[in-house]
Design a protein around this motif. Structure first.
Motif, PDB file in Angstrom:
ATOM      1  N   MET A 262       0.848  -1.179   0.000  1.00 60.29           N
ATOM      2  CA  MET A 262       0.000   0.000   0.000  1.00 60.29           C
ATOM      3  C   MET A 262       0.894   1.242   0.000  1.00 60.29           C
ATOM      4  SD  MET A 262      -2.897   1.053   2.754  1.00 60.29           S
ATOM      5  CE  MET A 262      -3.779   2.563   2.486  1.00 60.29           C
ATOM      6  N   LYS A 263       0.466   2.271  -0.687  1.00 57.69           N
ATOM      7  CA  LYS A 263       1.190   3.536  -0.704  1.00 57.69           C
ATOM      8  C   LYS A 263       0.467   4.551   0.174  1.00 57.69           C
ATOM      9  CE  LYS A 263       3.400   3.118  -5.135  1.00 57.69           C
ATOM     10  NZ  LYS A 263       3.869   3.848  -6.296  1.00 57.69           N
ATOM     11  N   CYS A 264       1.239   5.470   0.737  1.00 55.76           N
ATOM     12  CA  CYS A 264       0.650   6.541   1.545  1.00 55.76           C
ATOM     13  C   CYS A 264      -0.249   7.415   0.682  1.00 55.76           C
ATOM     14  CB  CYS A 264       1.743   7.429   2.135  1.00 55.76           C
ATOM     15  SG  CYS A 264       2.732   6.637   3.399  1.00 55.76           S
ATOM     16  N   ARG A 265      -1.304   7.940   1.305  1.00 55.12           N
ATOM     17  CA  ARG A 265      -2.118   8.952   0.642  1.00 55.12           C
ATOM     18  C   ARG A 265      -1.377  10.283   0.757  1.00 55.12           C
ATOM     19  NH1 ARG A 265      -5.881   6.075   3.170  1.00 55.12           N
ATOM     20  NH2 ARG A 265      -5.854   7.375   5.009  1.00 55.12           N
ATOM     21  N   ILE A 266      -1.025  10.858  -0.347  1.00 52.43           N
ATOM     22  CA  ILE A 266      -0.321  12.140  -0.342  1.00 52.43           C
ATOM     23  C   ILE A 266      -1.177  13.173   0.383  1.00 52.43           C
ATOM     24  CG2 ILE A 266       0.667  13.971  -1.777  1.00 52.43           C
ATOM     25  CD1 ILE A 266       2.166  11.295  -1.945  1.00 52.43           C
ATOM     26  N   GLY A 267      -0.553  13.849   1.347  1.00 54.02           N
ATOM     27  CA  GLY A 267      -1.252  14.902   2.079  1.00 54.02           C
ATOM     28  C   GLY A 267      -1.959  14.439   3.334  1.00 54.02           C
ATOM     29  N   CYS A 268      -1.977  13.152   3.624  1.00 51.84           N
ATOM     30  CA  CYS A 268      -2.653  12.645   4.824  1.00 51.84           C
ATOM     31  C   CYS A 268      -1.910  13.088   6.082  1.00 51.84           C
ATOM     32  CB  CYS A 268      -2.763  11.127   4.771  1.00 51.84           C
ATOM     33  SG  CYS A 268      -3.380  10.371   6.308  1.00 51.84           S
ATOM     34  N   ALA A 269      -0.680  12.647   6.237  1.00 48.23           N
ATOM     35  CA  ALA A 269       0.205  12.994   7.352  1.00 48.23           C
ATOM     36  C   ALA A 269      -0.294  12.578   8.733  1.00 48.23           C
ATOM     37  CB  ALA A 269       0.546  14.485   7.340  1.00 48.23           C
ATOM     38  N   ALA A 270      -1.255  11.678   8.812  1.00 53.61           N
ATOM     39  CA  ALA A 270      -1.743  11.218  10.116  1.00 53.61           C
ATOM     40  C   ALA A 270      -0.604  10.659  10.959  1.00 53.61           C
ATOM     41  CB  ALA A 270      -2.840  10.172   9.943  1.00 53.61           C
ATOM     42  N   CYS A 271       0.317   9.937  10.333  1.00 49.42           N
ATOM     43  CA  CYS A 271       1.423   9.329  11.075  1.00 49.42           C
ATOM     44  C   CYS A 271       2.457  10.364  11.521  1.00 49.42           C
ATOM     45  CB  CYS A 271       2.084   8.235  10.253  1.00 49.42           C
ATOM     46  SG  CYS A 271       2.732   8.789   8.672  1.00 49.42           S
ATOM     47  N   CYS A 272       2.368  11.584  11.016  1.00 53.50           N
ATOM     48  CA  CYS A 272       3.279  12.669  11.406  1.00 53.50           C
ATOM     49  C   CYS A 272       2.617  13.641  12.381  1.00 53.50           C
ATOM     50  CB  CYS A 272       3.730  13.438  10.171  1.00 53.50           C
ATOM     51  SG  CYS A 272       4.518  12.418   8.923  1.00 53.50           S
ATOM     52  N   ILE A 273       1.365  13.384  12.708  1.00 53.74           N
ATOM     53  CA  ILE A 273       0.618  14.253  13.614  1.00 53.74           C
ATOM     54  C   ILE A 273       0.066  13.477  14.804  1.00 53.74           C
ATOM     55  CG2 ILE A 273      -1.361  15.819  13.841  1.00 53.74           C
ATOM     56  CD1 ILE A 273      -1.026  16.374  10.768  1.00 53.74           C
ATOM     57  N   ALA A 274      -0.658  12.403  14.548  1.00 53.83           N
ATOM     58  CA  ALA A 274      -1.372  11.687  15.611  1.00 53.83           C
ATOM     59  C   ALA A 274      -0.477  11.020  16.661  1.00 53.83           C
ATOM     60  CB  ALA A 274      -2.333  10.667  15.007  1.00 53.83           C
ATOM     61  N   PRO A 275       0.553  10.270  16.262  1.00 51.29           N
ATOM     62  CA  PRO A 275       1.335   9.566  17.288  1.00 51.29           C
ATOM     63  C   PRO A 275       2.429  10.435  17.913  1.00 51.29           C
ATOM     64  CG  PRO A 275       2.110   8.926  15.128  1.00 51.29           C
ATOM     65  CD  PRO A 275       0.933   9.849  14.918  1.00 51.29           C
ATOM     66  N   SER A 276       2.863  10.002  19.079  1.00 56.15           N
ATOM     67  CA  SER A 276       4.037  10.618  19.690  1.00 56.15           C
ATOM     68  C   SER A 276       5.274  10.059  18.997  1.00 56.15           C
ATOM     69  CB  SER A 276       4.092  10.302  21.185  1.00 56.15           C
ATOM     70  OG  SER A 276       4.129   8.900  21.388  1.00 56.15           O
ATOM     71  N   ILE A 277       6.340  10.835  19.008  1.00 63.00           N
ATOM     72  CA  ILE A 277       7.642  10.387  18.510  1.00 63.00           C
ATOM     73  C   ILE A 277       8.631  10.729  19.608  1.00 63.00           C
ATOM     74  CG2 ILE A 277       9.426  10.664  16.751  1.00 63.00           C
ATOM     75  CD1 ILE A 277       7.201  11.380  14.764  1.00 63.00           C
ATOM     76  N   SER A 278       9.250   9.709  20.175  1.00 65.30           N
ATOM     77  CA  SER A 278      10.127   9.941  21.324  1.00 65.30           C
ATOM     78  C   SER A 278      11.551  10.321  20.939  1.00 65.30           C
ATOM     79  CB  SER A 278      10.139   8.712  22.238  1.00 65.30           C
ATOM     80  OG  SER A 278      10.576   7.582  21.529  1.00 65.30           O
ATOM     81  N   SER A 279      11.954  10.030  19.730  1.00 67.32           N
ATOM     82  CA  SER A 279      13.316  10.372  19.312  1.00 67.32           C
ATOM     83  C   SER A 279      13.389  11.824  18.837  1.00 67.32           C
ATOM     84  CB  SER A 279      13.797   9.414  18.231  1.00 67.32           C
ATOM     85  OG  SER A 279      12.916   9.415  17.137  1.00 67.32           O
ATOM     86  N   PRO A 280      14.569  12.421  18.923  1.00 70.92           N
ATOM     87  CA  PRO A 280      14.723  13.807  18.479  1.00 70.92           C
ATOM     88  C   PRO A 280      14.426  13.967  16.990  1.00 70.92           C
ATOM     89  CG  PRO A 280      16.658  13.088  19.713  1.00 70.92           C
ATOM     90  CD  PRO A 280      15.822  11.873  19.459  1.00 70.92           C
ATOM     91  N   ILE A 281      13.854  15.094  16.664  1.00 69.43           N
ATOM     92  CA  ILE A 281      13.562  15.490  15.293  1.00 69.43           C
ATOM     93  C   ILE A 281      14.222  16.861  15.127  1.00 69.43           C
ATOM     94  CG2 ILE A 281      11.702  16.123  13.685  1.00 69.43           C
ATOM     95  CD1 ILE A 281       9.813  14.454  15.558  1.00 69.43           C
ATOM     96  N   PRO A 282      14.882  17.138  14.015  1.00 68.35           N
ATOM     97  CA  PRO A 282      15.425  18.479  13.843  1.00 68.35           C
ATOM     98  C   PRO A 282      14.332  19.540  14.060  1.00 68.35           C
ATOM     99  CG  PRO A 282      16.288  17.054  12.141  1.00 68.35           C
ATOM    100  CD  PRO A 282      15.220  16.277  12.876  1.00 68.35           C
ATOM    101  N   GLY A 283      14.584  20.430  15.011  1.00 75.05           N
ATOM    102  CA  GLY A 283      13.598  21.450  15.362  1.00 75.05           C
ATOM    103  C   GLY A 283      12.691  21.045  16.512  1.00 75.05           C
ATOM    104  N   MET A 284      12.761  19.767  16.907  1.00 77.14           N
ATOM    105  CA  MET A 284      11.975  19.237  18.029  1.00 77.14           C
ATOM    106  C   MET A 284      12.890  18.277  18.789  1.00 77.14           C
ATOM    107  SD  MET A 284       8.303  18.500  16.145  1.00 77.14           S
ATOM    108  CE  MET A 284       7.090  19.050  17.346  1.00 77.14           C
TER     109      MET A 284
END
Length: 87
Positions: A1-23
């Protein structure tokens, strides 16, 4: 399956515990990743700075559902189940 362009649920809904540039502390659930563009594309896609957890995530029918709304609902429920929403 391919991501739906523009969805971004996985970049908004869950927590991410590792460092992200700017976060440097990662991101809490429900907070938009600072690395998302206005049209919900990842600025770090394909770059070494992208957190490993993001690179290892794969779109699936179960996680993404048939709409962005279903994807958000699934990922929000997963946060509740894992107890990460309280961090």
């Amino acid at each position: 399956m391919k991501c739906r362009i523009g969805c971004a649920a996985c970049c908004i809904a869950p927590s991410i515990s590792s460092p992200i540039p700017g976060m440097s502390d990662g991101k809490p659930p429900g907070i938009r990743c600072i690395q998302l563009t206005d049209d919900n594309k990842c600025k770090l896609f394909g770059k070494k700075e992208r957190p490993a957890v993001c690179g290892s995530l794969r779109a699936s029918v179960e996680m993404c559902g048939t709409s962005d709304k279903e994807a958000f609902k699934y990922l929000e429920e997963l946060e509740k189940i894992t107890g990460r929403d309280s961090q």
